[in-house]
Design a protein around this motif. Structure first.
Motif, PDB file in Angstrom:
ATOM      1  N   GLY A  32     -50.481 -18.259  -5.582  1.00  0.00           N
ATOM      2  CA  GLY A  32     -51.339 -17.087  -5.380  1.00  0.00           C
ATOM      3  C   GLY A  32     -52.798 -17.505  -5.336  1.00  0.00           C
ATOM      4  N   ILE A  33     -53.246 -17.938  -4.161  1.00  0.00           N
ATOM      5  CA  ILE A  33     -54.604 -18.472  -3.987  1.00  0.00           C
ATOM      6  C   ILE A  33     -55.504 -17.395  -3.402  1.00  0.00           C
ATOM      7  N   ASP A  34     -56.652 -17.187  -4.020  1.00  0.00           N
ATOM      8  CA  ASP A  34     -57.718 -16.332  -3.486  1.00  0.00           C
ATOM      9  C   ASP A  34     -58.968 -17.187  -3.370  1.00  0.00           C
ATOM     10  N   TYR A  35     -59.542 -17.248  -2.159  1.00  0.00           N
ATOM     11  CA  TYR A  35     -60.744 -18.071  -2.007  1.00  0.00           C
ATOM     12  C   TYR A  35     -61.429 -17.746  -0.691  1.00  0.00           C
ATOM     13  N   ASP A  36     -62.764 -17.844  -0.687  1.00  0.00           N
ATOM     14  CA  ASP A  36     -63.561 -17.685   0.528  1.00  0.00           C
ATOM     15  C   ASP A  36     -64.387 -18.944   0.766  1.00  0.00           C
ATOM     16  N   VAL A  37     -64.469 -19.341   2.027  1.00  0.00           N
ATOM     17  CA  VAL A  37     -65.344 -20.434   2.444  1.00  0.00           C
ATOM     18  C   VAL A  37     -66.387 -19.854   3.382  1.00  0.00           C
ATOM     19  N   MET A  38     -67.649 -20.139   3.113  1.00  0.00           N
ATOM     20  CA  MET A  38     -68.741 -19.607   3.911  1.00  0.00           C
ATOM     21  C   MET A  38     -69.116 -20.583   5.029  1.00  0.00           C
ATOM     22  N   PRO A  39     -69.723 -20.093   6.112  1.00  0.00           N
ATOM     23  CA  PRO A  39     -70.166 -21.000   7.177  1.00  0.00           C
ATOM     24  C   PRO A  39     -71.085 -22.085   6.635  1.00  0.00           C
ATOM     25  N   SER A  40     -70.892 -23.307   7.113  1.00  0.00           N
ATOM     26  CA  SER A  40     -71.673 -24.499   6.736  1.00  0.00           C
ATOM     27  C   SER A  40     -71.416 -24.978   5.316  1.00  0.00           C
ATOM     28  N   GLN A  41     -70.443 -24.389   4.640  1.00  0.00           N
ATOM     29  CA  GLN A  41     -70.137 -24.817   3.281  1.00  0.00           C
ATOM     30  C   GLN A  41     -69.189 -26.011   3.300  1.00  0.00           C
ATOM     31  N   VAL A  42     -69.403 -26.927   2.367  1.00  0.00           N
ATOM     32  CA  VAL A  42     -68.495 -28.062   2.166  1.00  0.00           C
ATOM     33  C   VAL A  42     -67.754 -27.815   0.853  1.00  0.00           C
ATOM     34  N   VAL A  43     -66.457 -27.610   0.962  1.00  0.00           N
ATOM     35  CA  VAL A  43     -65.609 -27.339  -0.195  1.00  0.00           C
ATOM     36  C   VAL A  43     -64.691 -28.541  -0.397  1.00  0.00           C
ATOM     37  N   VAL A  44     -64.766 -29.150  -1.561  1.00  0.00           N
ATOM     38  CA  VAL A  44     -63.926 -30.299  -1.883  1.00  0.00           C
ATOM     39  C   VAL A  44     -62.853 -29.851  -2.873  1.00  0.00           C
ATOM     40  N   ILE A  45     -61.605 -30.192  -2.561  1.00  0.00           N
ATOM     41  CA  ILE A  45     -60.452 -29.771  -3.354  1.00  0.00           C
ATOM     42  C   ILE A  45     -59.916 -30.985  -4.092  1.00  0.00           C
ATOM     43  N   ILE A  46     -59.898 -30.907  -5.430  1.00  0.00           N
ATOM     44  CA  ILE A  46     -59.426 -32.019  -6.239  1.00  0.00           C
ATOM     45  C   ILE A  46     -58.328 -31.520  -7.174  1.00  0.00           C
ATOM     46  N   GLY A  47     -57.641 -32.467  -7.787  1.00  0.00           N
ATOM     47  CA  GLY A  47     -56.588 -32.118  -8.735  1.00  0.00           C
ATOM     48  C   GLY A  47     -55.511 -33.181  -8.719  1.00  0.00           C
ATOM     49  N   PRO A  48     -54.611 -33.137  -9.691  1.00  0.00           N
ATOM     50  CA  PRO A  48     -53.570 -34.159  -9.785  1.00  0.00           C
ATOM     51  C   PRO A  48     -52.602 -34.100  -8.622  1.00  0.00           C
ATOM     52  N   SER A  49     -51.886 -35.187  -8.391  1.00  0.00           N
ATOM     53  CA  SER A  49     -50.863 -35.211  -7.353  1.00  0.00           C
ATOM     54  C   SER A  49     -49.826 -34.132  -7.640  1.00  0.00           C
ATOM     55  N   GLY A  50     -49.375 -33.457  -6.569  1.00  0.00           N
ATOM     56  CA  GLY A  50     -48.385 -32.404  -6.726  1.00  0.00           C
ATOM     57  C   GLY A  50     -48.939 -31.054  -7.109  1.00  0.00           C
ATOM     58  N   SER A  51     -50.274 -30.920  -7.112  1.00  0.00           N
ATOM     59  CA  SER A  51     -50.871 -29.646  -7.517  1.00  0.00           C
ATOM     60  C   SER A  51     -50.951 -28.631  -6.377  1.00  0.00           C
ATOM     61  N   GLY A  52     -50.605 -29.047  -5.141  1.00  0.00           N
ATOM     62  CA  GLY A  52     -50.604 -28.114  -4.021  1.00  0.00           C
ATOM     63  C   GLY A  52     -51.775 -28.248  -3.077  1.00  0.00           C
ATOM     64  N   LYS A  53     -52.608 -29.275  -3.262  1.00  0.00           N
ATOM     65  CA  LYS A  53     -53.840 -29.397  -2.489  1.00  0.00           C
ATOM     66  C   LYS A  53     -53.572 -29.514  -0.982  1.00  0.00           C
ATOM     67  N   SER A  54     -52.718 -30.464  -0.609  1.00  0.00           N
ATOM     68  CA  SER A  54     -52.456 -30.694   0.812  1.00  0.00           C
ATOM     69  C   SER A  54     -51.735 -29.503   1.442  1.00  0.00           C
ATOM     70  N   THR A  55     -50.811 -28.909   0.708  1.00  0.00           N
ATOM     71  CA  THR A  55     -50.114 -27.728   1.236  1.00  0.00           C
ATOM     72  C   THR A  55     -51.102 -26.591   1.470  1.00  0.00           C
ATOM     73  N   PHE A  56     -52.015 -26.406   0.554  1.00  0.00           N
ATOM     74  CA  PHE A  56     -53.060 -25.390   0.707  1.00  0.00           C
ATOM     75  C   PHE A  56     -53.841 -25.631   1.989  1.00  0.00           C
ATOM     76  N   LEU A  57     -54.242 -26.869   2.204  1.00  0.00           N
ATOM     77  CA  LEU A  57     -55.022 -27.184   3.395  1.00  0.00           C
ATOM     78  C   LEU A  57     -54.198 -26.960   4.667  1.00  0.00           C
ATOM     79  N   ARG A  58     -52.943 -27.403   4.650  1.00  0.00           N
ATOM     80  CA  ARG A  58     -52.094 -27.285   5.831  1.00  0.00           C
ATOM     81  C   ARG A  58     -51.771 -25.828   6.162  1.00  0.00           C
ATOM     82  N   CYS A  59     -51.781 -24.969   5.161  1.00  0.00           N
ATOM     83  CA  CYS A  59     -51.601 -23.537   5.431  1.00  0.00           C
ATOM     84  C   CYS A  59     -52.791 -22.960   6.202  1.00  0.00           C
ATOM     85  N   CYS A  60     -53.950 -23.612   6.068  1.00  0.00           N
ATOM     86  CA  CYS A  60     -55.158 -23.074   6.697  1.00  0.00           C
ATOM     87  C   CYS A  60     -55.223 -23.313   8.195  1.00  0.00           C
ATOM     88  N   ASN A  61     -54.286 -24.089   8.754  1.00  0.00           N
ATOM     89  CA  ASN A  61     -54.212 -24.148  10.222  1.00  0.00           C
ATOM     90  C   ASN A  61     -52.786 -23.946  10.728  1.00  0.00           C
TER      91      ASN A  61
END
Length: 261
Positions: A32-61
């Motif tokens: 259950g992710i809620d998040y906004d990215v603004m134009p020209s913003q650089v958002v870096v996603i960190i966390g332990p392996s298996g935390s869902g980071k890559s899946t989150f990113l892949r859902c965005c395209n």
């Protein structure tokens, strides 16, 4: 060099995510992710392996299909209640959302120039001359103008990744997604890729970056997201996340990562 302004008050999000959920079988990957990215913003996603980071990113395209929730990106609704855009519209959206993967995914039989020109010629309808002119400028931008005719097999890992970045930029995206772009590189090659990403950030490119490069996060990010067990456990500017994290899980993760640096 003039640095473009960052996100401004009154800007609308270029990426808006609400209630994003994803599972693989019984395993909940995004809870259950809620998040906004603004134009020209650089958002870096960190966390332990298996935390869902890559899946989150892949859902965005649309490379992963969420089961529920909503993603609006570049003025389109990518997914709503688990329903993706139709394929034709999805492909059009992906022209605006560039992605750079851990592995370089270059076509091995095409030289660097042809790898970069293929998308603009096939999808943007550019002539070969137009596409090559733009591609040469992009290869110059990533420091590889002299490697235009080189096949991927003759390039180092860092050079391959820079060609991959040039290829993504050739579609003139409004948002760039980076999924651990340096994780497959030898340590001495990481810096050359990060330098290109820093350049893009300085030029105002909207970026979402999954990475274990904490120095990059500290230097370049406007905001750092910390993920664990499929959720965002905290988010804030690097100065807060790295100096005064509010969550014990964040403190433990950063101590482990930074102790190995």
């Amino acid at each position: 060099m003039n640095v473009p302004p960052g996100p401004q008050a009154g800007d609308k999000p270029i990426v808006s995510i609400r209630g994003l959920r994803k599972s693989f079988g019984d395993h909940v990957v995004l809870s259950g992710i809620d998040y906004d990215v603004m134009p020209s913003q650089v958002v870096v996603i960190i966390g332990p392996s298996g935390s869902g980071k890559s899946t989150f990113l892949r859902c965005c395209n649309g490379l992963e299909s969420a089961e529920s929730g909503r993603i609006d990106i570049c003025g389109r609704t990518l997914v709503h209640d688990g329903v993706l855009l139709p394929e034709r519209e999805l492909n059009a959206l992906r022209e605006e959302v560039g992605m750079v993967f851990q592995s370089f995914n270059l076509f091995p039989h095409l030289n660097a120039l042809d790898n970069v020109t293929l998308g603009p010629r096939k999808l943007r309808g550019l002539t070969r001359a137009q596409a090559e002119a733009e591609a040469r400028a992009l290869l110059d931008k990533v420091g590889l103008g002299h490697k235009a005719k080189a096949l991927p097999a003759s390039l180092s890992g860092g050079q391959k990744q820079r060609v991959a970045i040039a290829r993504a930029l050739a579609m003139k995206p409004r948002v760039m997604l980076f999924d651990e772009p340096t994780s497959a590189l030898d340590p001495e090659l990481v810096g050359e890729v990060l330098q290109v990403m820093k350049l893009l950030a300085s030029e105002g490119m909207t970026m979402m970056v999954v990475t274990h490069e904490m120095g990059f996060a500290k230097e370049v990010a406007d905001e750092v997201i910390v993920m664990d067990h499929g959720g965002i456990i905290e988010a804030g500017p690097p100065s807060t996340i790295f100096s005064q994290p509010t969550q014990e899980r964040t403190r433990g993760f950063l101590q482990a990562v930074l102790s190995r640096a």
